[in-house]
Design a protein around this motif. Structure first.
Motif, short mmCIF file in Angstrom:
data_model
loop_
_atom_site.label_atom_id
_atom_site.label_comp_id
_atom_site.label_asym_id
_atom_site.label_seq_id
_atom_site.Cartn_x
_atom_site.Cartn_y
_atom_site.Cartn_z
N PRO A 156 0.83 -1.48 0.06
CA PRO A 156 0.23 -0.47 0.13
C PRO A 156 0.77 0.99 0.26
O PRO A 156 1.61 1.18 0.64
N GLY A 157 0.62 2.59 -0.74
CA GLY A 157 1.18 3.55 -0.68
C GLY A 157 1.95 3.43 -2.05
O GLY A 157 2.49 4.37 -2.43
N SER A 158 2.31 1.86 -2.47
CA SER A 158 2.97 2.11 -4.24
C SER A 158 2.33 2.70 -5.07
O SER A 158 1.39 2.38 -5.04
N LEU A 159 3.12 3.74 -6.64
CA LEU A 159 2.71 3.54 -7.80
C LEU A 159 2.57 2.80 -8.01
O LEU A 159 4.14 1.72 -8.03
N VAL A 160 1.51 1.75 -8.53
CA VAL A 160 1.55 0.68 -9.93
C VAL A 160 1.11 0.89 -10.54
O VAL A 160 0.35 2.22 -11.33
#
Length: 60
Positions: free
Chosen positions: A11-15
């Motif tokens: 969570p919080g990652s750019l994907v």
């Protein structure tokens, strides 16, 4: 033979969602679905894990 680990964002990652061709921030994983939100804010959408990849270089 070289093997790579599967992409497992937190969570919080750019994907990047290859189905919608949009990049988003991973908000949560519920019942096997990834909940993504546009980086600037907006409406959340769901993505299947197999459709979620690292973001393309221009999206980061």
């Amino acid at each position: 033979m070289t093997t790579t680990a599967p992409f497992t964002p937190t969570p919080g990652s750019l994907v990047h969602d290859s189905r919608t061709k949009q990049s988003g921030i991973l908000m949560d994983v519920i019942a096997g679905l990834f909940y993504l939100r546009p980086p600037g804010g907006g409406i959340e959408w769901t993505a299947r894990p197999e459709d979620v990849n690292p973001p393309p270089p221009q999206a980061s």
